[in-house]
Structure formats: structure tokens, C-alpha cells
Design an enzyme around this catalytic site. Structure first.
Site, PDB file in Angstrom:
ATOM      1  N   GLY A   1       0.769  -1.243   0.000  1.00  0.00           N
ATOM      2  CA  GLY A   1       0.000   0.000   0.000  1.00  0.00           C
ATOM      3  C   GLY A   1       0.794   1.282   0.000  1.00  0.00           C
TER       4      GLY A   1
ATOM      5  N   GLY B   1       3.479  -3.375  -3.883  1.00  0.00           N
ATOM      6  CA  GLY B   1       3.323  -3.424  -5.334  1.00  0.00           C
ATOM      7  C   GLY B   1       3.818  -2.125  -5.941  1.00  0.00           C
TER       8      GLY B   1
ATOM      9  N   CYS C   1     -13.464   6.283 -27.741  1.00  0.00           N
ATOM     10  CA  CYS C   1     -14.727   7.015 -27.824  1.00  0.00           C
ATOM     11  C   CYS C   1     -15.402   7.139 -26.468  1.00  0.00           C
ATOM     12  CB  CYS C   1     -15.633   6.333 -28.840  1.00  0.00           C
ATOM     13  SG  CYS C   1     -14.812   6.218 -30.424  1.00  0.00           S
ATOM     14  N   GLU C   2     -14.741   7.851 -25.575  1.00  0.00           N
ATOM     15  CA  GLU C   2     -15.261   8.140 -24.240  1.00  0.00           C
ATOM     16  C   GLU C   2     -14.663   9.473 -23.827  1.00  0.00           C
ATOM     17  OE1 GLU C   2     -16.488   5.796 -21.549  1.00  0.00           O
ATOM     18  OE2 GLU C   2     -16.567   3.995 -22.789  1.00  0.00           O
TER      19      GLU C   2
ATOM     20  N   GLU D   1       3.775  -6.955   1.366  1.00  0.00           N
ATOM     21  CA  GLU D   1       3.188  -7.185   0.037  1.00  0.00           C
ATOM     22  C   GLU D   1       3.204  -5.900  -0.788  1.00  0.00           C
ATOM     23  OE1 GLU D   1      -0.827  -8.336   1.000  1.00  0.00           O
ATOM     24  OE2 GLU D   1      -0.249 -10.307   1.741  1.00  0.00           O
TER      25      GLU D   1
HETATM   26  C1  LIG Z   1      -3.045  -4.832  -4.380  1.00  0.00           C
HETATM   27  C2  LIG Z   1      -2.586  -5.532  -3.183  1.00  0.00           C
HETATM   28  C3  LIG Z   1      -1.314  -5.252  -2.653  1.00  0.00           C
HETATM   29  C4  LIG Z   1      -0.378  -4.213  -3.236  1.00  0.00           C
HETATM   30  O1  LIG Z   1      -0.821  -2.918  -3.064  1.00  0.00           O
HETATM   31  P1  LIG Z   1       0.133  -1.683  -3.472  1.00  0.00           P
HETATM   32  O2  LIG Z   1      -0.665  -0.487  -3.148  1.00  0.00           O
HETATM   33  O3  LIG Z   1       0.416  -1.789  -4.925  1.00  0.00           O
HETATM   34  O4  LIG Z   1       1.382  -1.789  -2.652  1.00  0.00           O
HETATM   35  C5  LIG Z   1      -0.913  -5.975  -1.542  1.00  0.00           C
HETATM   36  N1  LIG Z   1      -1.705  -6.906  -0.977  1.00  0.00           N
HETATM   37  C6  LIG Z   1      -2.927  -7.198  -1.459  1.00  0.00           C
HETATM   38  C7  LIG Z   1      -3.743  -8.235  -0.801  1.00  0.00           C
HETATM   39  C8  LIG Z   1      -3.411  -6.522  -2.576  1.00  0.00           C
HETATM   40  O5  LIG Z   1      -4.630  -6.793  -3.037  1.00  0.00           O
END
Ligand SMILES: *Cc1c(COP(=O)(O)O)cnc(C)c1O
Length: 407
Positions: A247, A293, A359-360, A291
Site C-alpha cells: 500500500g 506493489g 470514444c469516451e 506485500e
Molecule cells: C493490491 C494488493 C497489494 C499491493 O498494493 P500496493 O498499493 O500496490 O502496494 C498488496 N496486498 C494485497 C492483498 C493486494 O490486493
């Protein structure tokens, strides 16, 4: 707190470069629009994240990169090489993570709708299965137990706690409250632990959480860690890990750059909260799983596009480019801001709307942006497109999916 996050983009003599290479040169070799990723920047963010966890004294950190942010196979192979695990949310992502060589014992499986087929595949992909199913409902737990029994295996599971926090982010990517479909409430988790029939072929190895995406301040994270720690204390079982989710946000705007928590601040805050609410009150020492991303891949990628033509309607000026919302949906879906940069800088600037071919009316990358007066064939770059760009692309309007180029 000013917090400069490195990017591959830099102007040299009024021309935009990517990792020091002229963008014009790169674009001469690939049809536009295309995604362009920097391996160097990817390495930087993964290493910063992991090393920062080590530096802050986080016990045996495991980074399970959230594959949905960017599932390019070369990106996954690179992350594997750097030691990363994976957080997957479908069997497709799981297969891709395995194909990249990621150790199943570093893979966690999240998501509210894991099907029987997906669970079976994950159970059987390795003699010990995957590291953990992050369970999001009681029905899911029952199904995993049933399938594991049929296969004569023991499934490793963690409960994803819904810590009931409100997060300051876009409503579409906030996931930590009870009105959201994600996770389980503490009381339901404790109840499930007391039902022996759920546990014949499952074993609780961890607890997890993930409260939302593009988080810029850490107050909700601290509250959620406290809730996770409280739950861990209420459970007698010694846990192998606590998974505090992903997150952490990046700076899409200058305003965000000034208020964003850095990786270091994030790790310091997490480490302090974990010590205060958990480690100081127990003899157990579960490892910490992350986790992330967006923070790993967001800044390494851009979307390169060419101007098709321009038009005016009274005092509105449009720069029409060959990339559309099907290539990068974040502006249309989340009102997200992405900087648009002209590859050739010029002193003469105009105010223009950068729009795509779809087309939006929502197919718009920015309104009233200050850019040079561009003409057909000129190159533009949409910045910070490494996360949730290509993975969310579609073929809407029968358009091709943009290529990905990694340098
Ligand atoms: C999307 C997601 C993440 C990654 O979130 P980021 O904001 O990209 O770091 C981690 N854990 C779960 C369960 C997710 O669905």
C-alpha cells in the site's frame, strides 16, 4: 518532508532521456504506444525496500511483491533474482510467478474469490504447497480444508484481518473497513479457530492485513498493526509470520512529493508499531511479510506515445495522442494524475487537454496542461506508469495491447 523518489527520466539539452538514453532513439525502434521500464530503477526500489526493513530491525523480512501491480515476466524474473517472493490474487498470477522461478515457499495467495481449481493448483504446485493462503472468509477456509483433505495434504493458511480502519486514499482502493469485501473481522476469526472440523487439514501459520493502496500517511497503518497485534495476542498458536500488506504510495504530483511517507519512514513506523504492540509483549518472534506493489514498480515505468494530431474547439485546445484509456486506465478509473512530458522541451508553452483515441470523454490524460505546441508525430511520455498500467490494459475499441520494453 521532501522526499525525492528516483526516476529514470531526465532532460538533457532540452531532450528527454530514459536511463541516460535518448527517448527519441528508443522510440525509433518500437511502435507507439509502448510501456518502457527501467531495470535499474526496479532494482533500486526493491533493494531500498528490503534493506530498509533489515536496517530497521524487522525480523527475517519476506517481501512478497504484489504481482497485480506489474506482471511482466522479465520484471518478475528480475525480482526473483533479487530474492523477492510474490503476493498473487489468481491462479494466472501464481503460474506466472512460478514461471519466473519464484519459490512457492515465498508465495502468498490473497483474494476473496479463490475458486476450487485455483486452490487445488496452489496446494499441488509444490510438495509443501505455497507459503500461505491468505483466507478472506469462513467459507473459503472450509473449502481449503476439504480440498486439502481430498489431496491428503496440509494447507498453510493465514487469516486476513479486516482491522476496520479508514484510510485516506481513493475510495476504489481502500480495503480495510467492514463495508469492504476484504478480510475477516476479529470476532469471526476467533470463532473459526474454535471449530475443530475446519482444521483437520489446515494449519494456521500467520495473520495478514492489507488496508489499501497509494497510502501517503501512516496513521491508519499504525492502527491496523495494533489491531493485528491484538489479534495475534488473543491466539495461543505460535505464528510463523505477520503479514502487514502493501500500500505504500508514490508521488504522482508535487503535492504528494511533499507529504508522502518515504520507504525509510514506513519501515521505521512499522518497526516501532510492531515492537510496541507485539514483540515487546511476547516471547514469539514471527517474521514479517510485506506485500508491496506500487512502491516497487510505479516509478520504473512510463508510457511512450506519439501525437496523432491537434484540434481546437473555440478556446479549448486538444492534443490527441495514440495512447488511450485502454492502455492506462488510472486517470479514467481513479481520477489519477499522471505527469505528461514532451520529449522535446520548448520555451513556448500552451494550455492543452491531452486526450486519447477512445470514444469516451473520460479518455483524457490531463486537462489544461502546460505543454509545448506539439504536432503530429511528436513524442510524449506519461510518467509513473509502471504500476497498474499494463496489467489493467484492455482491448477496448479493438485496440492492441501496448508492448512492454525493458531496458
Ligand atoms: C493490491 C494488493 C497489494 C499491493 O498494493 P500496493 O498499493 O500496490 O502496494 C498488496 N496486498 C494485497 C492483498 C493486494 O490486493
Amino acid at each position: 518532508m521532501k522526499n525525492i523518489l528516483p526516476t529514470p527520466l531526465q532532460y538533457k539539452k532540452n531532450k528527454l532521456t530514459f536511463d541516460g538514453i535518448s527517448l527519441e532513439r528508443i522510440a525509433s525502434k518500437h511502435p507507439t504506444p509502448f510501456y518502457l521500464y527501467s531495470k535499474k530503477t526496479l532494482d533500486f526500489y526493491y533493494k531500498s525496500f528490503y534493506q530498509s526493513a533489515i536496517k530497521e530491525g524487522i525480523p527475517s523480512p519476506l517481501v512478497c511483491y504484489a504481482v497485480k501491480a506489474n506482471s511482466n515476466i522479465e520484471v518478475l524474473k528480475r525480482l526473483k533474482k533479487l530474492g523477492s517472493g510474490a503476493d498473487v490474487v489468481s491462479v494466472g498470477e501464481l503460474k506466472k510467478a512460478l514461471k519466473a522461478g519464484i519459490d512457492p515457499q515465498k508465495i502468498v495467495f490473497s483474494g476473496v474469490a479463490k475458486s476450487a481449481t485455483e486452490i487445488l493448483f496452489a496446494l499441488k504446485c509444490h510438495k509443501r504447497g505455497i507459503y500461505s493462503f491468505n483466507v478472506e472468509s469462513i467459507e473459503e477456509l472450509e473449502l481449503i480444508n476439504l480440498l486439502a483433505k481430498k489431496e491428503k495434504r496440509i494447507a498453510r493458511i493465514s487469516f486476513r484481518l479486516n482491522p476496520q480502519v479508514n484510510v485516506k486514499t481513493h475510495k476504489h482502493i481502500s480495503t480495510g473497513n467492514k463495508t469492504h469485501k476484504f478480510g475477516l473481522l476479529k470476532s469471526d476469526i476467533l470463532e473459526a479457530l474454535a471449530v475443530p472440523s475446519f482444521w483437520s487439514n489446515t494449519t494456521l501459520v500467520g495473520l495478514s492485513m492489507h488496508i489499501g493502496s497509494q497510502l501517503t500517511d501512516l496513521k491508519a497503518t499504525v492502527v491496523a498493526i495494533k489491531e493485528l497485534a491484538n489479534l495475534a495476542h488473543s491466539i495461543e498458536i505460535p505464528l510463523e509470520f505477520l503479514d502487514i500488506g502493501g500500500g505504500l504510495g508514490i508521488d504522482y504530483t508535487i503535492e504528494e512529493r511533499n507529504k508522502l511517507a518515504s520507504i525509510t519512514q514506513y519501515m521505521q513506523t512499522a518497526s516501532e508499531a510492531l515492537t510496541k504492540f507485539y514483540y515487546s509483549k511476547t516471547d514469539h518472534c514471527p517474521r514479517i511479510v510485506f506485500e508491496p506493489g506500487r512502491i516497487i514498480v510505479g516509478k520504473m515505468g512510463v508510457l511512450v506515445s506519439r501525437v496523432v494530431r491537434t484540434k481546437t474547439s473555440e478556446d479549448c485546445h486538444f492534443t490527441i495522442i495514440d495512447a488511450g484509456m485502454n492502455d492506462l486506465i488510472r486517470p479514467a478509473l481513479y481520477d489519477a494524475y499522471h505527469e505528461v512530458l514532451a520529449v522535446n522541451q520548448s520555451k513556448k508553452m500552451i494550455l492543452t487537454d491531452i486526450v486519447g483515441p477512445i470514444c469516451e470523454t473520460s479518455d483524457c490524460f490531463g486537462s489544461k496542461r502546460k505543454l509545448p505546441a506539439l504536432k503530429s508525430g511528436d513524442l510524449v511520455v506519461i510518467d509513473n506508469a509502471g504500476a497498474y498500467g499494463h496489467t489493467m490494459a484492455s482491448r477496448y475499441n479493438e485496440r492492441d495491447i501496448a508492448q512492454e520494453v525493458l531496458i
